[in-house]
Design an enzyme around this catalytic site. Structure first.
Site, PDB file in Angstrom:
ATOM      1  N   LYS A  40     -49.234  22.372  31.167  1.00 62.12           N
ATOM      2  CA  LYS A  40     -49.008  21.143  30.607  1.00 62.12           C
ATOM      3  C   LYS A  40     -47.545  20.755  30.671  1.00 62.12           C
ATOM      4  O   LYS A  40     -47.430  19.467  30.694  1.00 62.12           O
ATOM      5  CB  LYS A  40     -49.654  20.877  29.244  1.00 62.12           C
ATOM      6  CG  LYS A  40     -51.153  20.866  29.142  1.00 62.12           C
ATOM      7  CD  LYS A  40     -51.672  20.532  27.806  1.00 62.12           C
ATOM      8  CE  LYS A  40     -53.171  20.429  27.921  1.00 62.12           C
ATOM      9  NZ  LYS A  40     -53.730  20.434  26.478  1.00 62.12           N
ATOM     10  N   LYS A  50     -66.204  16.715  35.182  1.00 57.04           N
ATOM     11  CA  LYS A  50     -66.525  17.294  33.877  1.00 57.04           C
ATOM     12  C   LYS A  50     -66.458  16.108  32.851  1.00 57.04           C
ATOM     13  O   LYS A  50     -65.373  15.173  33.152  1.00 57.04           O
ATOM     14  CB  LYS A  50     -65.527  18.171  33.457  1.00 57.04           C
ATOM     15  CG  LYS A  50     -65.725  18.846  32.236  1.00 57.04           C
ATOM     16  CD  LYS A  50     -64.638  20.103  31.963  1.00 57.04           C
ATOM     17  CE  LYS A  50     -64.578  20.404  30.412  1.00 57.04           C
ATOM     18  NZ  LYS A  50     -63.464  21.027  29.869  1.00 57.04           N
ATOM     19  N   LYS A  76     -62.655  12.586  27.926  1.00 58.71           N
ATOM     20  CA  LYS A  76     -62.002  11.302  27.602  1.00 58.71           C
ATOM     21  C   LYS A  76     -60.976  10.901  28.407  1.00 58.71           C
ATOM     22  O   LYS A  76     -60.943   9.575  28.745  1.00 58.71           O
ATOM     23  CB  LYS A  76     -61.474  11.325  25.979  1.00 58.71           C
ATOM     24  CG  LYS A  76     -61.206  10.001  25.395  1.00 58.71           C
ATOM     25  CD  LYS A  76     -60.388  10.211  23.974  1.00 58.71           C
ATOM     26  CE  LYS A  76     -59.790   8.727  23.576  1.00 58.71           C
ATOM     27  NZ  LYS A  76     -59.222   8.510  22.567  1.00 58.71           N
TER      28      LYS A  76
END
Ligand code: TRP
Length: 329
Positions: free
Chosen positions: A116, A194, A197
């Site tokens: 990340k 998948k 959100k």
């Protein structure tokens, strides 16, 4: 809660209204676990600041929406403690103390940090400490098991290392917790990836039946099945993937899709009816909760009061082990 049952803890970021993937992957399992364990469920608002610190305007709404879904799904505040991380300040103190004893390279090699920090450009001090704050969440309650998805196992491993290091440096205060993995079905999103959100391909528990129908209507199916009579390939179709979760015995659907007897529009219509039927009780309960905000706020307050009792006791133990208590010097 019953003191004799093993303690488990899980956490979820307050992303707002939860989707079917959250439900099948976490919530449904927690509802089963609440009878067998002393369960703490922590809505980790501080963790969410590691990535969303610049847009906190909707934070309280996101927390409340998460709580609506928890309670609507059948989590029972009499059986488990549902609370917000920042309501129990002891999480911050334990995180601070851990940050003194844990070498930075332990955190730099956690896979989610590497990934990340590169893809999202996250570079704050707090983001590096994300898994250490998670270790504090877990160890504050001396949880023995942590129900999570596979992706979280490196964080559980780090938590064990933190516990071990603390216990070796001072004295044994913490257990070394294990992940508690459960089997759950893969939930495809409306674009076949998948459900997530951030992909904008999700169906929320709180969606109306009409919005659910609209989202399912737009779903991508087998690209080789263009006309109704064309033979389809259910195994690569995400509509079929959802049928497998919500439509009971799917052998008829499988056969009729494969033979060409069942067209995609009819197939989606059947899924819409089954999905809406299966969510109807949860959605009904959610509506009632939306009309009783004081009850939900009070549930979070009582959850935090209960969690704090354990947290305060653990911190007394931790401070004493580290000689941070001035007894009759
Ligand atoms: N990192 C977890 C996730 O992204 C959330 C989390 C925070 C958590 N603290 C926790 C999960 C403690 C389990 C236990 O899903």
């Amino acid at each position: 809660m019953d003191g004799k049952k093993p303690v488990i803890l899980s956490g979820i970021q307050p992303t707002g209204q939860l989707h079917l993937g959250n439900y099948e992957g976490a919530l449904r399992n927690w509802v089963d676990l609440q009878d067998k364990y002393n369960m703490y469920l922590c809505v980790v608002d501080w963790h969410s600041l590691t990535s969303d610190f610049n847009d906190t305007g909707a934070m309280q709404d996101r927390i409340i929406q998460t709580a609506f879904d928890f309670l609507a799904a059948g989590l029972d505040p009499k059986k488990c403690s549902i609370f917000v991380q920042s309501d129990v300040k002891e999480h911050a103190e334990l995180h601070l103390l851990f940050s003194m004893i844990i070498p930075t390279p332990w955190l730099e090699r956690v896979p989610s940090y590497k990934e990340k920090s590169e893809t999202l450009g996250l570079d704050s001090y707090g983001f590096l400490g994300y898994p250490l704050l998670q270790a504090a969440d877990i160890l504050l309650y001396k949880a023995e098991f942590v129900p999570v998805g596979k992706d979280q196992l490196p964080h559980i491993e780090l938590t064990r290392e933190v516990a071990r290091r603390f216990n070796n440096l001072y004295r044994t205060v913490f257990p070394e917790p294990d992940g508690l993995l459960s089997k759950f079905p893969a939930i495809p999103g409306t674009d076949g990836r998948k459900m997530s959100k951030s992909y904008n391909n999700d169906i929320k528990l709180a969606d109306t039946p009409e919005l659910t129908a609209k989202k399912l209507k737009g779903m991508i199916t087998d690209p080789q099945k263009v006309y109704k009579g064309d033979p389809g390939h259910p195994d690569i179709c995400s509509v079929y993937g959802l049928h497998q979760v919500y439509s009971g015995d799917t052998s008829g659907i499988f056969n009729d899709c494969t033979s060409g007897a069942l067209g995609c529009a009819d197939c989606k219509k059947r899924l819409t009816d089954n999905l809406n039927d299966s969510l109807a009780p949860l959605r009904g309960k959610r509506k009632e909760l939306e009309n009783d905000l004081p009850y939900v706020l009070n549930t979070l307050k009582e959850g935090a009061d209960q969690a704090r009792q354990t947290a305060v006791a653990t911190m007394a133990d931790v401070r004493s082990a580290m000689n941070l208590v001035r007894n009759n010097v």
